[in-house]
Design a protein around this motif. Structure first.
Motif, mmCIF file in Angstrom:
data_model
loop_
_atom_site.group_PDB
_atom_site.id
_atom_site.type_symbol
_atom_site.label_atom_id
_atom_site.label_comp_id
_atom_site.label_asym_id
_atom_site.label_seq_id
_atom_site.Cartn_x
_atom_site.Cartn_y
_atom_site.Cartn_z
ATOM 1 N N GLU A 103 1.752 6.800 -6.728
ATOM 2 C CA GLU A 103 0.723 7.758 -7.134
ATOM 3 C C GLU A 103 1.350 9.145 -7.344
ATOM 4 N N ASN A 145 0.832 -1.213 0.000
ATOM 5 C CA ASN A 145 0.000 0.000 0.000
ATOM 6 C C ASN A 145 0.861 1.256 0.000
ATOM 7 N N HIS A 146 1.926 1.179 0.790
ATOM 8 C CA HIS A 146 2.833 2.311 0.866
ATOM 9 C C HIS A 146 3.442 2.558 -0.525
ATOM 10 N N LYS A 165 1.108 4.237 -2.819
ATOM 11 C CA LYS A 165 0.918 5.649 -2.526
ATOM 12 C C LYS A 165 2.088 6.475 -3.084
#
Lengths: 400, 359
Positions: free
Chosen positions: B216, B209-210, B213
């Protein structure tokens, strides 16, 4: 022209590259240095020079640059040594030529081959199919450095060549070539993998004590539980095949300490590359690894050394005022620029010599164009071989 | 920028950036990633770009990721700790800070921030897990260091006090821009493509998830990757290959910076003649006589050798410049500093980058 050489304060010993290459006791040459200094080209040029002086040479490169392969007349390089077509008569050295082979390290292929050579087919299949192994063999940092050493070991054992020249991987630091394999070995034999792969509630747990549960929980929380399963299967299969992996890594490392190995540190005449070179020299000393010398690549030397930057600029200004001699004015400005670069490069080299006065140095002058054929490699080899006398004489080695 | 656009005129007026920041073709970019083949001067270009972006009142962070302490060397300050330190004033009131990202410290910070577990770090460290994550595991180190850079890009003033509130989301950014001295072109696509890099190890979970991010921010139009090249074949080839690779994975390529360009000294006809070996040395000798140099014939012969070499090199450079200019990204040029890079020359280079609209 035999002009007296420019005054220098700190003269390093001359690095006699030809003597090193001609010595049958030299079996392995490792080229190291930071990125962008011309390691790979130097390795290829050394290989060609040695082959044309009668050695049976193989060059292991890690640089995927197609042009290097092409400059040796090869279409591409792969994990198997391929013969390079050498012209007759040893490129004018008057010696009977030896042979030159070149290969490019494929780390995954090399790792796979080791697994296939050591494990029975069923277990080899298990290991090769394991996702953790695939990650380890293709993208773990340190694998490339380690596999370069493994390949070196294999080629030495084969006895097919009497000189092996290794170009080291482009890592963050030149020291990585020495450190990464051990780090990988430590990891593969280390506590972490043992903990991760230990089935829950066995003796191993009690032995290692508290904290294990925390570690496995944490790691499975951070990277996911599936990885742990994969690690477990991998370690079980891998341990059965290799036992003490760290010892294997250390054995390979010791090969580099053998007296028939020579390290050549390649640098460019800029502060970063020379600082990196100094670190490496110090490290080789600490680890008792044989340093043969330093190659300072792409240096700029002017033939008109006794015309200083200041004199040249003053003369340029004088003729420019008259307005009649634009060619002379530009020529003097060009020379002033070169004299300035030369002075700076000499200053940098002297700094290295001041810190390491016993380390032999050879300089290779910059070329107007990049190397793209054997002739270009041969010229670099010549500059390396005749190096000392060449820049000391300060004659034809102008460029830039 | 976003903070400024959303009406933080007060803050931007204070720093005097609003008028300038909307100019130039890098408008909207807040993370500048600088790459290039080893030896092309990435660190120098990154530092000059930071000065250029900060001039006129901006606040810019330089991020170093390979532990070389290159910025400390350049700015002549002691080695940087894992802490944002001011390294230079920019012309017109701006300032440049620098940070040397240390993967291990970033991991500890990450564990504490996301799990509130500083103690966990110590245990992980004891079992070799930290060593694994920061030196061996593919991609984890990269996620940690790019994560730190993207965090600085997103960081807003007073975020600690007001986390999660609407007020916090509108607070001005702490940095107008972040400039990263990134790994060389050969590794840049892999380095920035963090989530595919960790995919082999972490298909799910917080690290993944990190990474998503971080990705992104890296994929957004707020990020631009600049490639530094020289007028030499190998660096040029690496830049073109790097640009192709970056484009393929969908990253935003900014400028192609051609570094260490020499000022022309001779006219085209002289260069052509010299390269063909037809330089008129008598003209040169007469000029040297006029300059009252001793041994004019001898010197003329020596200088002619230098001109011929120079002309051949300029020919090769012209070919490479033509080849590079076929790239659709803006090309900037920076001059060669023959005395080596000093702090003063960084300001000079920053000025050149501004003139060419890069900042």
């Amino acid at each position: 022209m035999t002009a007296p050489h420019p005054p220098r304060s700190a003269e390093p010993p001359e690095f006699d590259v030809d003597a090193l290459l001609d010595d049958p006791e030299t079996r392995t040459v490792v080229c190291c240095g930071s990125g962008g200094v011309g390691k790979t080209t130097s390795a290829a040029a050394l290989g060609l020079r040695a082959a044309e002086r009668g050695r049976e040479v193989v060059v292991i490169t890690v640089d995927p640059a197609r042009r290097l392969a092409q400059s040796m007349g090869l279409h591409t390089l792969d994990n198997t040594p391929r013969p390079v077509d050498l012209p007759q008569a040893g490129g004018g050295t008057g010696r009977s030529p030896g042979a030159l082979y070149a290969m490019m390290l494929d780390m995954k292929r090399t790792f796979d081959e080791i697994v296939e050579a050591h494990a029975d087919p069923e277990r080899a299949r298990q290991i090769l199919a394991n996702p953790f192994y695939q990650s380890l063999s293709s993208s773990f940092s340190g694998t490339q450095e380690y596999m370069a050493m493994e390949k070196l070991g294999q080629l030495r054992q084969s006895g097919d060549w009497d000189l092996i020249i290794v170009d080291t991987p482009p890592s963050r630091s030149a020291l990585d070539f020495l450190d990464a394999p051990k780090r990988l070995g430590r990891f593969l034999d280390g506590r972490l993998l043992k903990v991760l792969s230990a089935p829950a509630k066995t003796g191993a747990f009690r032995l290692i004590g508290a904290g294990v549960g925390v570690v496995t929980n944490l790691i499975s929380k951070i990277v996911g539980a599936q990885l742990l399963t994969e690690v477990r299967t991998f370690v079980t299969a891998f341990d059965a095949v290799f036992g003490d992996f760290q010892e294997r890594a250390e054995r390979t490392y010791r090969l580099l300490q053998a007296p028939d190995t020579a390290f050549i540190v390649v640098a460019a005449p800029d502060p970063d590359a020379l600082r990196e070179a100094a670190f490496f020299i110090e490290r080789l000393g600490t680890d008792h690894m044989p340093l043969a010398g330093v190659v300072v690549n792409r240096t700029h030397r002017t033939a008109t050394w006794d015309l200083s930057t200041e004199q040249s600029l003053a003369a340029a200004n004088a003729v420019e005022e008259s307005g009649d001699h634009p060619l002379a004015a530009a020529a003097l400005r060009l020379h002033a620029e070169r004299a300035r670069v030369q002075a700076r490069e000499i200053r940098l080299r002297e700094r290295l010599t001041a810190a390491h006065p016993a380390v032999p140095i050879v300089e290779v002058p910059a070329r107007a164009e990049d190397v793209n054929n054997l002739e270009g490699l041969r010229e670099i080899g010549e500059a390396l071989g005749n190096g000392g006398s060449r820049w000391r004489g300060g004659d034809s080695d102008v460029s830039g | 920028m976003r903070g400024i656009e959303r009406g933080h005129d007060c803050d931007s007026r204070l720093r005097g950036v609003s008028a300038r920041e909307s100019e130039g073709d890098g408008a909207g970019v807040r993370l500048h990633v600088v790459t290039g083949k080893g030896g092309t001067g990435k660190t120098t270009v990154a530092a000059s770009l930071a000065l250029a972006l900060a001039s006129g009142g901006g606040r810019v962070l330089l991020v170093e990721v390979e532990g070389r302490q290159g910025f400390a060397q350049l700015f002549g300050c002691p080695p940087l700790p894992y802490e944002e330190r001011k390294v230079a004033d920019a012309p017109g009131g701006g300032e440049v800070l620098a940070l040397a990202v240390d993967a291990e410290a970033a991991l500890m910070e990450y564990l504490e921030l996301f799990y509130g577990m500083r103690r966990a770090g110590t245990i992980l460290s004891r079992f070799g897990a930290v060593d694994f994550a920061t030196t061996i595991a593919p991609g984890l180190r990269d996620v940690l260091v790019t994560g730190k850079a993207t965090e600085a890009v997103r960081r807003r003033a007073g975020a600690d006090r007001r986390r999660g509130t609407r007020e916090a989301a509108r607070a001005p950014f702490v940095y107008d821009a972040v400039v990263m001295d990134a790994p060389p072109t050969g590794r840049i696509a892999q380095f920035l493509n963090v989530n595919s890099e960790v995919a082999g190890l972490a298909r799910v979970g917080p690290i993944r998830n990190h990474a998503d991010k971080v990705m992104e921010t890296i994929r957004s139009p707020e990020t631009a990757v600049h490639c530094v090249s020289l007028l030499e074949e190998m660096p040029a080839q690496e830049s073109l290959d790097g640009i192709a690779e970056l484009t393929e994975i969908g990253l935003n390529v900014g400028s192609l910076v051609v570094n260490m360009v020499r000022e022309p000294l001779f006219d085209a006809r002289t260069l052509e003649a010299a390269a063909a070996g037809e330089l008129d040395t008598e003209v040169l000798t007469r000029g040297l006589k006029a300059a009252m140099l001793d041994q004019p014939e001898e010197r003329s012969r020596q200088l002619a050798t230098e001109i011929v070499e120079h002309a051949r090199r300029v020919q090769a450079e012209t070919k490479i410049r033509r080849w590079l200019s076929a790239v659709e990204h803006p090309m900037r040029e920076l001059p060669l500093t023959s005395d080596g890079i000093t702090v003063e020359s960084l300001y000079e280079l920053a000025g050149r980058l501004r003139e060419q609209g890069m900042a």
